[in-house]
Write an enzyme that holds these catalytic residues in place. Structure first.
Site, PDB file in Angstrom:
ATOM      1  CG  HIS A 248      41.190  25.595  40.615  1.00 39.34           C
ATOM      2  ND1 HIS A 248      42.057  26.798  41.633  1.00 39.34           N
ATOM      3  CD2 HIS A 248      40.729  25.182  41.938  1.00 39.34           C
ATOM      4  CE1 HIS A 248      41.147  27.214  43.016  1.00 39.34           C
ATOM      5  NE2 HIS A 248      40.668  26.238  43.051  1.00 39.34           N
TER       6      HIS A 248
ATOM      7  NE  ARG B 230      43.036  29.380  46.935  1.00 40.52           N
ATOM      8  CZ  ARG B 230      41.948  28.379  46.411  1.00 40.52           C
ATOM      9  NH1 ARG B 230      42.028  27.229  45.907  1.00 40.52           N
ATOM     10  NH2 ARG B 230      40.672  29.249  47.183  1.00 40.52           N
TER      11      ARG B 230
END
Ligand code: GLV
Length: 303
Positions: A266, A218
């Site tokens: 992502h 993350r």
């Protein structure tokens, strides 16, 4: 059984509610799938929810809700919703196709760093022809942070490719000495209060000179200013970043144009509707039948 299906399904890369609904219905034809508007009209009918980071408040006011099944492996955003109904079990997605894709991405990033392919791509942009010395895979020390499904799969894939792989998990063992013996760090930790900002100046200083970072966890694991400083000083050779504090990565962010940064949107590993639907159906049937649930988020642990 009536199941609410909602959230940011586009972020999974399979971008319509119907695609997901069809996959789920194939895995569990006996269930009825509701969108958010339908669930709002008949809230007392909703037994469970399958969600991809739904807007805060989506799961409120559903009195019969017995399971929240995430389509995301990382549940940090879901758990950050203060309106998430207390006492309803939340399950992470553990999707074999996603785990395999993550191991592939980790392998691509490590192989590209090891052989200097990002540097060669940069030299092409500059019109420069220059080779550098080639090392063997077993000379490259890779530290995988996180030993969950994805961390373990990535470590196994890298080890099979011949890299000198070590794993680290937050179990009390010191990180700094492990960093000191790592040429490439692959981050696959879950984001929790304990891991937020873990990859900071202290961590980059503990790495040997010219180490590289691959962040597949993350964005909030990294202190961006510290990473940029480590790259600019040459302490860090390169960073491959799939995840960011703010997504999409804002236009003009220094990572976009940085010569030592590779940006992915992502996309390291997507949840695959075909296999994820089967996993979700297993848990939905378990909650219906009172059988044990899999991959539950543990209260207090944060993942
Ligand atoms: C992707 O980042 C996921 O958590 O599924």
């Amino acid at each position: 059984m009536k199941v609410l299906l909602c959230g940011d399904l586009a972020a999974t890369g399979w971008d319509t509610w119907q695609v997901w609904q069809r996959a789920l219905a194939a895995a569990m034809p006996e269930a009825q799938w509701l969108d958010l508007a339908q669930a709002r009209r008949e809230p007392a009918d909703v037994d469970a929810a399958v969600v991809a980071n739904p807007p805060p408040g989506s799961l409120q006011g559903l009195p019969k809700l017995r399971l929240v099944q995430s389509l995301w492996a990382g549940v940090d955003r879901l758990l950050a919703d203060a309106t998430l109904p207390a006492g309803v079990p939340v399950a992470r997605m553990v999707d074999p196709a996603m785990t395999a894709a993550m191991a592939e991405t980790a392998l691509w990033a490590v192989l590209s760093l090891h052989r200097g392919f990002f540097a060669y791509a940069q030299r092409q942009r500059e019109g420069r022809w220059r080779v550098h010395a080639q090392r063997r895979a077993d000379e490259v020390r890779v530290l995988v942070l996180g030993q969950g499904e994805m961390g373990r799969a990535a470590a196994a894939r890298l080890a099979a490719q011949g890299y000198a792989v070590q794993g680290w998990r937050r179990d009390g063992s010191a990180l700094a000495p492990r960093l000191a013996a790592a040429d490439i760090v692959v981050n696959l930790l879950p984001l929790t209060p304990a891991t937020t900002g873990l990859l900071d100046a202290g961590c980059f200083a503990a790495l040997p000179p010219q180490a590289a970072l691959v962040n597949l966890g993350r964005g909030a694991h990294v202190v961006d200013a510290d990473l940029l400083a480590a790259l600019d000083s040459g302490r860090l050779r390169h960073a491959v970043l799939d995840v960011f504090h703010e997504e999409p990565l804002p236009a003009g962010h220094p990572f976009w144009q940085h010569p030592r940064v590779t940006v992915l949107p992502h996309a390291a590993a997507q949840t695959d509707p075909r296999s994820a639907a089967v996993v979700a159906a297993l848990n939905l049937r378990a909650v219906r039948d009172g059988a044990p649930l899999r991959h539950l988020v543990e209260a207090g642990r944060g993942y």
